[in-house]
Design an enzyme around this catalytic site. Structure first.
Site, PDB file in Angstrom:
ATOM      1  N   PHE A  51      15.687  53.828  10.326  1.00  0.00           N
ATOM      2  CA  PHE A  51      15.693  52.431  10.761  1.00  0.00           C
ATOM      3  C   PHE A  51      15.191  51.509   9.644  1.00  0.00           C
ATOM      4  CE2 PHE A  51      13.339  48.814  12.513  1.00  0.00           C
ATOM      5  CZ  PHE A  51      14.369  48.170  13.179  1.00  0.00           C
ATOM      6  N   GLU A  52      14.061  51.879   9.029  1.00  0.00           N
ATOM      7  CA  GLU A  52      13.481  51.050   7.971  1.00  0.00           C
ATOM      8  C   GLU A  52      14.399  50.991   6.757  1.00  0.00           C
ATOM      9  OE1 GLU A  52       9.547  52.686   7.485  1.00  0.00           O
ATOM     10  OE2 GLU A  52       9.109  52.289   9.601  1.00  0.00           O
ATOM     11  N   LEU A  53      15.100  52.075   6.469  1.00  0.00           N
ATOM     12  CA  LEU A  53      16.085  52.080   5.390  1.00  0.00           C
ATOM     13  C   LEU A  53      17.147  51.021   5.658  1.00  0.00           C
ATOM     14  CD1 LEU A  53      17.756  53.229   3.015  1.00  0.00           C
ATOM     15  CD2 LEU A  53      18.535  55.017   4.561  1.00  0.00           C
TER      16      LEU A  53
END
Length: 92
Positions: A51-53
């Protein structure tokens, strides 16, 4: 100093994106996921890392977001065509 007391992780990350020029993410075999339809289990990266990527790639762009993946880790299909650096499996 990214995560502030009282904020959610998402709010902290959204604030932090503007503080960085580049981002590097390590997709390692940290979890085991199961595809019930195929009756198959596979080692995969943590959901929050994926998700953070996407979050950082959307803001910084793909030329400033780098992916390092462990050999054999499940890669989301949307990232299948993205060139990434790989590293050997960790010994246990």
């Amino acid at each position: 100093d990214v995560f502030h007391l009282g904020d959610t992780a998402l709010v902290s990350l959204l604030r932090a994106i503007d503080l960085f020029d580049f981002a590097a993410f390590v997709l390692a075999k940290d979890d085991l996921t199961e595809n019930r339809r195929r009756r198959q289990k596979q080692a995969s990266a943590r959901d929050n890392v994926v998700f953070e990527l996407g979050l950082f790639c959307g803001q910084l762009g793909p030329r400033r977001t780098f992916i390092f993946s462990e050999e054999g880790v499940k890669i989301p299909s949307d990232l299948a065509g993205v060139t990434r650096a790989t590293f050997a499996e960790r010994s246990t």
